[in-house]
Motif scaffolding. Structure first.
Motif, PDB file in Angstrom:
ATOM      1  N   THR A  79       0.591  -1.317   0.249  1.00 52.73           N
ATOM      2  CA  THR A  79       0.189  -0.164  -0.088  1.00 52.73           C
ATOM      3  C   THR A  79       0.822   1.202   0.147  1.00 52.73           C
ATOM      4  O   THR A  79       1.987   1.104   0.715  1.00 52.73           O
ATOM      5  N   LYS A  80       0.388   2.272  -0.345  1.00 50.46           N
ATOM      6  CA  LYS A  80       1.067   3.475  -0.582  1.00 50.46           C
ATOM      7  C   LYS A  80       1.352   3.960   1.061  1.00 50.46           C
ATOM      8  O   LYS A  80       0.636   4.157   1.857  1.00 50.46           O
ATOM      9  N   VAL A  81       2.917   4.609   0.709  1.00 53.05           N
ATOM     10  CA  VAL A  81       2.713   5.130   2.285  1.00 53.05           C
ATOM     11  C   VAL A  81       3.121   6.262   2.401  1.00 53.05           C
ATOM     12  O   VAL A  81       4.229   6.380   1.344  1.00 53.05           O
ATOM     13  N   ALA A 116      -6.203   6.844   4.525  1.00 57.37           N
ATOM     14  CA  ALA A 116      -6.034   6.644   3.206  1.00 57.37           C
ATOM     15  C   ALA A 116      -6.900   7.312   2.149  1.00 57.37           C
ATOM     16  O   ALA A 116      -7.713   8.268   3.133  1.00 57.37           O
ATOM     17  N   LEU A 133      -7.771   4.282   7.803  1.00 60.39           N
ATOM     18  CA  LEU A 133      -7.212   3.695   6.920  1.00 60.39           C
ATOM     19  C   LEU A 133      -7.019   2.365   7.415  1.00 60.39           C
ATOM     20  O   LEU A 133      -7.417   1.799   8.098  1.00 60.39           O
ATOM     21  N   GLN A 138      -2.142  -0.610   6.623  1.00 65.33           N
ATOM     22  CA  GLN A 138      -1.653   0.288   6.076  1.00 65.33           C
ATOM     23  C   GLN A 138      -1.374   0.906   7.483  1.00 65.33           C
ATOM     24  O   GLN A 138       0.180   1.263   7.640  1.00 65.33           O
ATOM     25  N   TYR A 193       2.543  -1.017   8.352  1.00 65.61           N
ATOM     26  CA  TYR A 193       3.966  -0.308   7.097  1.00 65.61           C
ATOM     27  C   TYR A 193       3.957   1.334   7.697  1.00 65.61           C
ATOM     28  O   TYR A 193       4.964   1.693   7.659  1.00 65.61           O
ATOM     29  N   ARG A 194       2.943   1.537   8.372  1.00 64.63           N
ATOM     30  CA  ARG A 194       3.413   3.537   8.843  1.00 64.63           C
ATOM     31  C   ARG A 194       4.328   2.512  10.403  1.00 64.63           C
ATOM     32  O   ARG A 194       5.709   3.466  10.266  1.00 64.63           O
TER      33      ARG A 194
END
Ligand code: ADP
Ligand code: MG
Length: 452
Positions: free
Chosen positions: A97-99, A110, A181, A185, A188-189
């Motif tokens: 996922t986009k971080v 998100a 989110l 996510q 990952y953050r």
């Protein structure tokens, strides 16, 4: 083994685990030593080590074997960044996922799907309670239930409701810091913050939101350090009387690997479930979608009875229902004719058949035996060699996806295996499908044969 052999081994691993996972998990590992079957590698965090060992341990050992090396054990040493001479690794740019950067508060959550509003959420008996609770929370009334825990099967509208709350709150109070989110996510953050030594920042940011919404929280079950951090964030916010909304695919009590303290805190608020859709709700949803589509494309012409037919036939989940409708819309714009029942039946044949046919586990197992040329007794046996384990995993995967059997039920059928084994198998095949075209082709072919 030497550094050079480790490099060779890594190359092989890249082919197996796929580029993204490789960049995220394997590439950052550095070779330390190999002696007496013990391989030592560096990691950036303990979490990373746990993850690699759980998810890629077997692959590493297997590939080493092919290079003629036997690894009994893999140990991870946390890399000391101060003294490390290696180049700092790029933060998880390849994560699934986009971080976004943590320092940018506006991009913490998100992006929201603009279609997921309350206006477009169709309320029926199966979801009226969840809807009412979500509505209530969206008024910003701090006396509302905290946390609100929404759960239910795939495609029943959990994410839709969470986005709707977010949109509504943001609309009514633009200053409110609302963060939505997924649990993935969040993880990952968190890993990124650990890597970048930004934990203070991470904590500060997550503790300063007014409303926190975390989707699909079952994802962090069993992921120790993420759970731990989540728990602390959660407590800090609840203590400040900040609203929390959580979703999961099952009730808090049924999420395996979730720590007891988290479970009981989740149960403190309001727990509501979204029930499987009924005919009326499905019809309502279809009508809403058609109405909405007509706002843009006025010439859509659907014969009487088509929507009723779909609502009756497609009972699996709303996402499939939407997919069917989308195909009809596309079809209608192509042929420029009325969508009739015949046409619907023809153009949706595969979806309808899939919903129609009830595949049994027995059929799946037989088909697997035939396809992979293994014996039924092998599938049920404790043997774990790859040529048997893979077909078994595929059989478990198909059982989970094509029947309504639960993990424990499937485990039982496969020689009384634990449900976690089944969960692992399903995950494994899902992972492989995205990395190995042979596996995805097998899965697709088997599914089609079973549905036929
Ligand atoms: P979940 O998060 O529970 O898996 P989603 O919220 O992603 O499910 O819903 C799947 C799709 O079905 C979305 O496109 C959503 O808009 C639609 N959907 C689900 N329930 C409803 C409903 N009650 N009214 C309108 N659309 C719905
Ligand atoms: Mg969802």
């Amino acid at each position: 083994m030497t550094k050079k052999i480790w490099a060779q081994l890594s190359e092989r691993l890249e082919k197996i685990v796929g580029k993204n996972s490789f960049q995220t998990w394997i590439k950052p590992l550095n070779f330390i030593s190999y002696e007496d079957g013990l391989l030592e590698l560096t990691v950036t965090t303990r979490f990373q080590g746990d993850w690699v060992s759980r998810n890629y341990g077997d692959e590493i050992k297997g590939q080493a074997m092919r290079l003629g090396l036997k690894i009994d054990r893999i140990e991870f040493k946390i890399k000391d960044n101060q003294t490390s001479l290696t180049e700092p690794e790029k933060p998880l740019t390849q994560a699934p996922t986009k971080v976004q950067t943590l320092s940018n508060k506006n991009t913490l959550g998100a992006p929201l799907d603009s279609r997921f509003t309350f206006e477009r959420f169709v309320v029926g008996k199966p979801n009226e309670l969840a809807h009412a609770a979500a509505r209530r929370v969206s008024t910003g009334d701090s006396a509302a239930f905290n946390p609100l825990f929404l759960y239910g099967g795939v495609g029943l509208g959990k994410t839709h409701l969470m986005h709707a709350i977010s949109v509504e709150l943001q609309h009514m109070s633009p200053d409110l810091k609302v963060v939505y989110l997924s649990a993935e996510q969040f993880m990952y953050r968190f890993i990124q913050a650990l890597r970048d030594k930004q934990m203070m920042n991470f904590k500060e940011i997550f503790r300063s939101v007014d409303v926190l919404m975390v989707d699909d929280v079952q994802f962090i079950a069993g992921k120790e350090s993420t759970q731990d951090e989540f728990f602390h964030t959660f407590n800090a916010l609840i203590d400040q009387k900040k609203q929390i909304v959580i979703s999961a695919d099952r009730a808090p009590g049924e999420i395996d690997g979730l720590e007891e303290r988290i479970r009981s805190r989740l149960q403190c608020g309001l727990v509501v479930d979204l029930h499987p859709t009924d005919y009326e709700l499905r019809l309502g949803i279809l009508q809403e979608k058609v109405q909405n589509y007509r706002l843009k494309y006025t010439d859509l012409d659907i014969a009487n009875g088509v929507l009723e037919f779909l609502a009756h036939k497609i009972t699996t989940n709303v996402r499939v229902l939407e997919g069917a409708l989308t195909r009809l819309f596309a079809f209608s714009s192509l042929v420029g004719r009325q969508i009739t029942l015949d046409m619907a039946q023809e153009s949706l044949a595969d979806i309808l058949r899939a919903s129609d046919r009830k595949v049994t586990m027995d059929e799946i197992m037989k088909k697997i035996c035939h396809y992979y040329n293994v014996r039924m007794s092998d599938l049920l046996s404790p043997r774990r060699s790859r040529n048997i384990a893979r077909p078994r995993q595929m059989a478990m995967y198909l059982s989970k996806n094509m029947t309504s059997r639960s993990y424990p039920e499937i485990g039982k059928q496969f020689g009384n295996r634990d449900h976690t084994t089944v969960m692992h198998a399903v995950k494994k095949i899902e992972e492989l499908k995205s990395q190995d075209s042979q596996v995805s082709d097998d899965a697709e072919l088997l599914r089609r044969m079973l549905e036929a």
